[in-house]
Design a protein around this motif. Structure first.
Motif, short mmCIF file in Angstrom:
data_model
loop_
_atom_site.label_atom_id
_atom_site.label_comp_id
_atom_site.label_asym_id
_atom_site.label_seq_id
_atom_site.Cartn_x
_atom_site.Cartn_y
_atom_site.Cartn_z
N THR A 99 14.13 76.43 34.14
CA THR A 99 13.32 75.45 33.24
C THR A 99 13.38 74.08 34.18
O THR A 99 12.57 73.30 34.24
CB THR A 99 14.12 75.07 31.92
OG1 THR A 99 14.07 76.46 31.47
CG2 THR A 99 13.49 74.16 31.13
N VAL A 100 14.63 73.48 34.75
CA VAL A 100 14.88 72.41 35.49
C VAL A 100 13.89 72.44 36.38
O VAL A 100 13.43 71.10 36.87
CB VAL A 100 16.50 72.08 35.55
CG1 VAL A 100 16.46 70.83 36.43
CG2 VAL A 100 17.23 71.79 34.35
N PHE A 153 28.65 71.41 32.87
CA PHE A 153 27.29 71.14 33.30
C PHE A 153 26.85 72.55 33.81
O PHE A 153 25.54 72.55 34.25
CB PHE A 153 27.01 70.38 34.22
CG PHE A 153 27.58 68.80 33.64
CD1 PHE A 153 28.57 68.34 34.03
CD2 PHE A 153 26.69 68.24 33.07
CE1 PHE A 153 28.90 67.05 33.53
CE2 PHE A 153 26.88 66.80 32.52
CZ PHE A 153 28.17 66.17 32.66
N MET A 173 24.53 76.06 33.81
CA MET A 173 23.43 76.35 33.11
C MET A 173 23.27 77.79 33.36
O MET A 173 23.65 78.63 34.35
CB MET A 173 22.36 75.52 33.76
CG MET A 173 22.14 74.13 33.10
SD MET A 173 20.54 73.49 33.84
CE MET A 173 20.76 72.82 35.20
N SER A 174 22.64 78.39 32.25
CA SER A 174 22.16 79.78 32.57
C SER A 174 21.11 80.01 33.60
O SER A 174 20.55 78.94 33.89
CB SER A 174 21.80 80.45 31.16
OG SER A 174 20.49 79.59 30.83
N ARG A 198 18.02 80.72 33.13
CA ARG A 198 16.73 80.37 32.45
C ARG A 198 16.73 78.50 32.58
O ARG A 198 15.77 77.97 32.64
CB ARG A 198 16.84 80.69 30.73
CG ARG A 198 15.38 80.39 30.33
CD ARG A 198 15.15 80.39 28.96
NE ARG A 198 15.68 81.70 28.38
CZ ARG A 198 15.66 82.05 26.93
NH1 ARG A 198 14.89 81.12 26.32
NH2 ARG A 198 16.11 83.22 26.71
N GLY A 199 18.09 78.29 32.22
CA GLY A 199 18.14 76.70 32.36
C GLY A 199 17.86 76.12 33.68
O GLY A 199 17.13 75.20 33.77
N VAL A 200 18.36 76.79 34.69
CA VAL A 200 18.10 76.46 36.07
C VAL A 200 16.55 76.62 36.42
O VAL A 200 16.02 75.56 36.93
CB VAL A 200 18.86 77.37 37.10
CG1 VAL A 200 18.25 76.99 38.49
CG2 VAL A 200 20.38 77.08 37.03
#
Length: 129
Positions: A46-47, A37, A39-40, A42-44
């Motif tokens: 985005t969320v 689970f 995240m990069s 960018r993923g963090v």
């Protein structure tokens, strides 16, 4: 805990990692369920961005209801009719002798309107006449 050089295998054991020198594969023997689970950056973002958007939408949806609960007159839903302006509607609902402009400002504040422009079919929360 030695070398994995048996039978021509070029893999070596280093701590909890097995490194295959031929293919440069790394097999981490300590992986847990939660490592899937990660995240990069960018993923963090985005969320977090999506969470902020959901929160803002929820607050915006509840604000007209909060205006109704703050001790003001009861609010009702009104649908804008053709050829109707905010001024013409405010004139219709403003009690005689009261300030039409104040009624316009109140309707704009309750509905979070940034201009006096209305669109046919638009639904407004207005003080009950």
């Amino acid at each position: 805990m030695g070398s994995m050089m048996d039978a021509g295998n070029d893999a070596t054991y280093a701590g909890s990692l097995y490194v295959d020198a031929d293919t440069a594969d790394v097999d981490d023997m300590s992986t847990g369920v939660f490592e899937n689970f990660l995240m990069s950056g960018r993923g963090v973002f985005t969320v977090l961005g999506l969470a902020v958007v959901v929160l803002v939408c929820a607050v915006a949806f509840m604000l007209p209801q909060a205006a109704a609960d703050n001790g003001e007159d009861e609010l009702v839903r009104y649908t804008v009719q053709p050829q109707e302006t905010l001024w013409s509607y405010a004139q219709q609902v403003t009690p005689e002798g009261a300030d039409v402009y104040a009624t316009m400002k109140r309707i704009k504040r309750i509905n979070h309107l940034s201009s006096d422009q209305l669109v046919v079919g638009q639904t407004l929360l207005v003080p009950q006449a």
